[in-house]
Write a protein that holds these residues in place. Structure first.
Motif, short mmCIF file in Angstrom:
data_model
loop_
_atom_site.label_atom_id
_atom_site.label_comp_id
_atom_site.label_asym_id
_atom_site.label_seq_id
_atom_site.Cartn_x
_atom_site.Cartn_y
_atom_site.Cartn_z
N ASP A 1 16.25 -25.02 20.79
CA ASP A 1 15.74 -23.78 20.24
C ASP A 1 14.32 -23.58 20.72
O ASP A 1 13.62 -24.55 21.03
N GLN B 1 10.87 -23.47 20.19
CA GLN B 1 9.97 -24.00 19.17
C GLN B 1 8.55 -23.56 19.51
O GLN B 1 8.05 -23.91 20.58
N VAL C 1 13.09 -14.86 13.60
CA VAL C 1 13.26 -16.31 13.63
C VAL C 1 14.30 -16.74 12.60
O VAL C 1 14.54 -16.03 11.62
N CYS D 1 12.35 -20.75 14.30
CA CYS D 1 12.54 -20.72 15.75
C CYS D 1 13.75 -19.84 16.07
O CYS D 1 14.39 -19.30 15.18
#
Length: 184
Positions: free
Chosen positions: A138, A140, A77, A82
Motif C-alpha cells: 500500500d 504508505q 485513504v 494509506c
C-alpha cells in the motif's frame, strides 16, 4: 440522508480530481513567480475519446531540467491511512505516461493527494512509484516523506506549495527509457 447514486459519485470524484489538477498547476505557477523563473504549467485537455498521456505539463525556460509530465490522483485513504498502490498506477495509463515521457524527454511524476482526516499530497517520480507497486505494498505516506508537498492555509482555502529541496530531488529522477509492455 440518501446515499449518492453511482452517477453522482462519479461526478463528485471527477470534480475532486479536476480541483487537485488545478491546485498542482497553481502550485507550479506560484513557484515560478516566487523564484523569479520563467515557466509554464498547464492542464492537458485531450480531444474527446482520446486518453491523455498525463494531466499536467510543466516546463521552464530558465530551469530546463523542470520538464515534467504529471499524472494526478486524488484518493480517500483506508482505515490505516494509506491506499492500495493499484488505485494509483493503472497499467494502461502508466504505459502512456512512460512512453510519452521517454519519447518527449519529460520526467514522469505522480501527484498523489490522500484525503482522510488530514489531506496531504506527494509528488513522486513515476519510476519509483512503479518499483514500489511491484512490491505489492500500500502507498504508505512515511515511505514517501521526502516527496511531500507543503500544505498552507490561506484565508479559507488550503494550497500546496512546492519547495526548492523537492524540486532538486525531482530533477534528479531522470527519464527512464526502455519501458515496454513486458515491464508492466
Amino acid at each position: 440522508m440518501m446515499a449518492m447514486d453511482a452517477q453522482e459519485q462519479g461526478k463528485k470524484s471527477r470534480d475532486t480530481g479536476l480541483q487537485f489538477e488545478n491546485q498542482i498547476v497553481k502550485m507550479f505557477i506560484k513557484y515560478f513567480r516566487e523564484s523569479e523563473k520563467r515557466g509554464l504549467a498547464y492542464r492537458v485537455t485531450p480531444p474527446a475519446f482520446h486518453p491523455a498521456p498525463g494531466d499536467v505539463m510543466v516546463e521552464s525556460r530558465d530551469c530546463k531540467q523542470m520538464f515534467f509530465i504529471i499524472e494526478c490522483k486524488s484518493r480517500k485513504v483506508n482505515s490505516e491511512g494509506c491506499i492500495n498502490t493499484n488505485e494509483i498506477i493503472q497499467k494502461e495509463q502508466f504505459h502512456r505516461l512512460m512512453t510519452f515521457a521517454e519519447y518527449g524527454g519529460r520526467i514522469p511524476l505522480y501527484a498523489i493527494e490522500l484525503r482522510g482526516a488530514v489531506t496531504e499530497a506527494y509528488l513522486v517520480p513515476a519510476s519509483e512509484l512503479y518499483l514500489y507497486s511491484q512490491m505489492q505494498r500500500d502507498f504508505q505516506p512515511l515511505d514517501f516523506i521526502d516527496y511531500k508537498l507543503l500544505r498552507i492555509k490561506f484565508m479559507k482555502n488550503y494550497n500546496y506549495v512546492l519547495h526548492d529541496e523537492l524540486v532538486k530531488l525531482l530533477i534528479k529522477s531522470k527519464v527512464v527509457s526502455g519501458w515496454t509492455e513486458k515491464n508492466l
